[in-house]
Design a protein around this motif. Structure first.
Motif, mmCIF file in Angstrom:
data_model
loop_
_atom_site.group_PDB
_atom_site.id
_atom_site.type_symbol
_atom_site.label_atom_id
_atom_site.label_comp_id
_atom_site.label_asym_id
_atom_site.label_seq_id
_atom_site.Cartn_x
_atom_site.Cartn_y
_atom_site.Cartn_z
ATOM 1 N N THR A 222 -14.883 -4.588 5.739
ATOM 2 C CA THR A 222 -14.974 -3.582 4.673
ATOM 3 C C THR A 222 -16.425 -3.232 4.370
ATOM 4 O OG1 THR A 222 -13.062 -4.700 3.739
ATOM 5 C CG2 THR A 222 -14.100 -3.016 2.399
ATOM 6 N N ARG A 284 -13.976 0.055 13.645
ATOM 7 C CA ARG A 284 -12.727 -0.664 13.397
ATOM 8 C C ARG A 284 -12.135 -1.188 14.703
ATOM 9 N NH1 ARG A 284 -10.037 -1.094 8.363
ATOM 10 N NH2 ARG A 284 -11.793 -0.791 6.987
ATOM 11 N N ARG B 106 3.884 7.714 -2.835
ATOM 12 C CA ARG B 106 3.004 6.752 -3.485
ATOM 13 C C ARG B 106 1.981 6.191 -2.496
ATOM 14 N NH1 ARG B 106 3.910 1.309 -4.368
ATOM 15 N NH2 ARG B 106 2.717 0.448 -6.108
ATOM 16 N N ASN B 107 2.457 5.789 -1.318
ATOM 17 C CA ASN B 107 1.527 5.242 -0.326
ATOM 18 C C ASN B 107 0.541 6.290 0.154
ATOM 19 O OD1 ASN B 107 2.521 2.695 -0.444
ATOM 20 N ND2 ASN B 107 4.037 3.029 1.174
ATOM 21 N N ALA B 108 1.058 7.494 0.371
ATOM 22 C CA ALA B 108 0.191 8.582 0.818
ATOM 23 C C ALA B 108 -0.916 8.802 -0.201
ATOM 24 C CB ALA B 108 0.991 9.854 1.006
ATOM 25 N N ASN B 110 -2.127 6.567 -2.360
ATOM 26 C CA ASN B 110 -3.080 5.460 -2.265
ATOM 27 C C ASN B 110 -4.083 5.686 -1.150
ATOM 28 O OD1 ASN B 110 -2.638 3.600 -4.300
ATOM 29 N ND2 ASN B 110 -0.801 2.810 -3.290
ATOM 30 N N GLU B 111 -3.565 6.104 0.006
ATOM 31 C CA GLU B 111 -4.437 6.330 1.151
ATOM 32 C C GLU B 111 -5.401 7.479 0.894
ATOM 33 O OE1 GLU B 111 -2.994 5.978 5.003
ATOM 34 O OE2 GLU B 111 -2.567 3.897 4.433
ATOM 35 N N MET B 112 -4.874 8.501 0.247
ATOM 36 C CA MET B 112 -5.711 9.661 -0.021
ATOM 37 C C MET B 112 -6.878 9.282 -0.931
ATOM 38 S SD MET B 112 -4.551 13.223 -1.699
ATOM 39 C CE MET B 112 -4.815 12.653 -3.356
ATOM 40 N N PHE B 114 -8.258 6.410 -1.200
ATOM 41 C CA PHE B 114 -9.225 5.619 -0.455
ATOM 42 C C PHE B 114 -10.076 6.509 0.448
ATOM 43 C CE2 PHE B 114 -10.604 2.665 2.920
ATOM 44 C CZ PHE B 114 -11.313 1.797 2.113
ATOM 45 N N LEU B 115 -9.440 7.504 1.029
ATOM 46 C CA LEU B 115 -10.163 8.425 1.912
ATOM 47 C C LEU B 115 -11.244 9.185 1.141
ATOM 48 C CD1 LEU B 115 -9.455 8.906 4.940
ATOM 49 C CD2 LEU B 115 -8.732 11.176 4.243
ATOM 50 N N TYR B 117 -12.642 8.193 -1.503
ATOM 51 C CA TYR B 117 -13.654 7.208 -1.867
ATOM 52 C C TYR B 117 -14.710 7.100 -0.762
ATOM 53 C CZ TYR B 117 -15.334 2.416 -2.870
ATOM 54 O OH TYR B 117 -16.084 1.303 -3.121
ATOM 55 N N TYR B 158 -8.337 3.318 -8.605
ATOM 56 C CA TYR B 158 -8.155 2.087 -7.827
ATOM 57 C C TYR B 158 -8.407 0.848 -8.690
ATOM 58 C CZ TYR B 158 -8.932 -1.513 -4.350
ATOM 59 O OH TYR B 158 -8.867 -2.668 -3.639
#
Lengths: 293, 279
Positions: A222, A284, B106-108, B110-112, B114-115, B117, B158
């Motif tokens: 990370t 990665r 919901r998962n999408a 979360n990923e978005m 993070f992206l 970020y 997050y």
């Protein structure tokens, strides 16, 4: 009746709660991302009242024909690798070094984190002063006290010395992030594992590889990935410190707000985005093999 | 054996102190120059401990007639406060949804988050500039605020989500039985339990906004709207800057974030939350 309804209402309540955030992110991230692609195919006149003109791939061609671009890519790659590796290694080394109970640990932690918390502009003023070529303390020590060089180094105005300077600055500024991340993990490692390794006659390096490394590996992935991305499009620290290190962030900024070529700047940012994406995938897959959980 | 231990302890502390001295050196310079007379700051050879001490620079930077620091401070404070209040508020709403509610995408999402970020900042300056100028937000602090909110939002959500995950669900159900609405449970039960984490979200967003150079430099032109970072930097590029004032201003600028950060760390220490800050 109410309990049954609650499950169904979950989704709509969730969307309601998320809607302001999603609206903002669609407006200020999603839409600009698409608009950026559109601009990258346009010639954008300086006067905002005049319309933009579709010019196909000309902006991209102009980027790929620009020798400054390739120079900038090389500098950025070199800079990103150097800063990421050094700041991660230093952060880890300091975390391992301080991974024991001692009086004043909180104070030392605070001192380490200081350069990460203080606004970069403030830090940069101090560096500009220290490395000033006339009355700076660094040249005083290097030239007048230690006589390492006869010539006074102009730290900010020569590409190589400016590169070194920015690297050291970023190392100092960014290693606390790695330090904090590793520090949190190291304190959670069971101390008896080290004792066991010690009993087995393991050297400090062997016990690091056997006990510490497996524990910190996910954090390492990370920290390295995020730092790589952040350094890759770095702008502020480099731009404020020197005009001699033209990393891609600075190249992009200058293209947009000094040369005022928005079309080409948009094309650069798309290329930059693609490069970062490729870099992250590479890290990665190849450098740090992530095990499946 | 004991002697050996003492020796190794001394050696350890010696290296710790050496590390601290190296890391603190630029700060020492900052403090030293802010307390020196102007003649001494540009004198040679340089000194670390001032020969003559003066507080004149600290007085000067608060005098609006000779130094616009207070104006910059006001602008930075306005931007950072609005950004962090909005980030905390939207963080509570979004974090709750992602932590407690099951829904499609919901998962999408979360990923978005993070992206976003990972990829933001300079990559979108061209379209953001063009868009916000088109809607008439050129040379406004609100343009900077809008960009900074979006910058900090993913981390804010997050952080709150991770913290809400640690709060037992039973507490909420008790509140619902007592007749609280869904919004009521969030603000009467979840929020009071999460003060330490919400403070750190606030501090995180405040620091990011307080540090910002990029967006302020794009959007703000007129001198009365400049924030501290770009304001001080623009003064720096004029020939008549005064080192002592710049350093005094730097120290005063650092103070709020350092104090806030230390305070939030104190609060967190009980319930450690994961992750650092972006920078």
């Amino acid at each position: 009746m109410k309990t049954k309804k609650r499950r169904k209402g979950d989704a709509s309540f969730a969307y309601a709660l998320l809607s302001p955030s999603l609206l903002l992110m669609t407006l200020l991230i999603g839409y600009p991302m698409i608009y950026n692609i559109v601009i990258s195919f346009q010639k954008v006149p300086l006067n905002p009242r005049l319309g933009s003109e579709f010019i196909g791939l000309k902006n991209y061609l102009s980027v790929f024909r620009d020798p400054t671009f390739y120079h900038s890519v090389l500098i950025t790659l070199l800079f990103t690798m150097t800063v990421t590796i050094l700041s991660t290694v230093l952060g880890l080394a300091v975390a391992v070094f301080l991974n024991r109970e001692f009086v004043g640990k909180k104070l030392v932690n605070g001192i380490i984190i200081l350069s990460y918390v203080v606004p970069s502009v403030c830090l940069i003023f101090s560096w500009r002063y220290m490395f000033n070529s006339i009355y700076g303390i660094v040249n005083y020590v290097v030239v007048d006290l230690l006589h390492i060089t006869k010539e006074v180094p102009l730290w900010f105005d020569r590409p190589v010395s400016a590169f070194v300077l920015v690297t050291i600055f970023c190392l100092w500024r960014f290693f606390p992030y790695a330090y904090m991340s590793f520090n949190a993990i190291l304190t959670s490692i069971d101390k008896t594992l080290y004792e066991a390794a010690d009993l087995d006659g393991a050297s400090p390096w062997e016990s690091f590889m056997a006990v510490t490394f497996p524990a910190i590996k996910p954090t390492l992935v990370t920290v390295v990935s995020l730092r790589t991305i952040w350094v890759f499009y770095i702008y502020t620290e480099v731009y404020l410190l020197t005009k001699q290190v033209d990393v891609l962030g600075v190249y992009l900024y200058d293209m947009a707000f000094a040369t005022h070529d928005f079309g080409k700047a948009a094309a650069i940012s798309i290329v930059l985005f693609a490069l970062i994406f490729a870099l992250v995938l590479f890290i990665r897959r190849k450098v740090l093999v992530v095990e499946d959980e | 054996m004991n002697k050996k231990k003492t020796l190794s302890n001394i050696w350890f502390y010696f290296r710790v102190i050496l590390l601290c001295v190296v890391l603190l050196f630029p700060f020492v310079i900052m403090v030293s120059i802010s307390l020196k007379t102007t003649a001494e700051t540009i004198g040679f050879p340089p000194t670390i401990i001032p020969r003559s001490w003066t507080l004149v620079h600290f007085r000067d930077i608060f005098n609006p007639r000779i130094f616009p620091f207070l104006q910059y401070f006001k602008n930075s404070l306005y931007i950072a406060l609005v950004v962090s209040v909005v980030a905390v508020f939207l963080g509570v709403l979004g974090g709750y949804a992602l932590s407690r509610l099951r829904f499609r995408g919901r998962n999408a999402m979360n990923e978005m988050f993070f992206l976003v970020y990972m990829f933001s900042g300079i990559l979108l300056i061209v379209p953001l500039y063009k868009m916000l100028v088109t809607v008439g937000m050129r040379n406004t602090r609100e343009a900077v605020i809008a960009c900074m909110i979006v910058q900090t939002l993913p981390t804010a959500i997050y952080m709150t989500r991770s913290y809400f995950d640690t709060i037992p669900k039973e507490l909420e159900e008790a509140g619902r039985v007592d007749g609280l609405s869904r919004m009521g449970t969030i603000f009467r039960i979840i929020v009071p339990l999460s003060v330490s984490s919400l403070v750190s979200v606030f501090v995180y967003a405040f620091m990011i906004a307080w540090n910002d150079v990029l967006f302020a430099s794009i959007f703000i032109d007129s001198s009365e709207l400049l924030t501290i970072p770009i304001g001080l930097n623009s003064l720096f590029n004029t020939p008549d800057y005064i080192w002592g004032r710049m350093m005094a201003a730097s120290l005063i600028t650092s103070l709020p974030v350092v104090v806030m950060y230390a305070f939030s760390q104190k609060l967190i220490r009980a319930g450690q939350i994961e992750g650092g800050i972006k920078g």
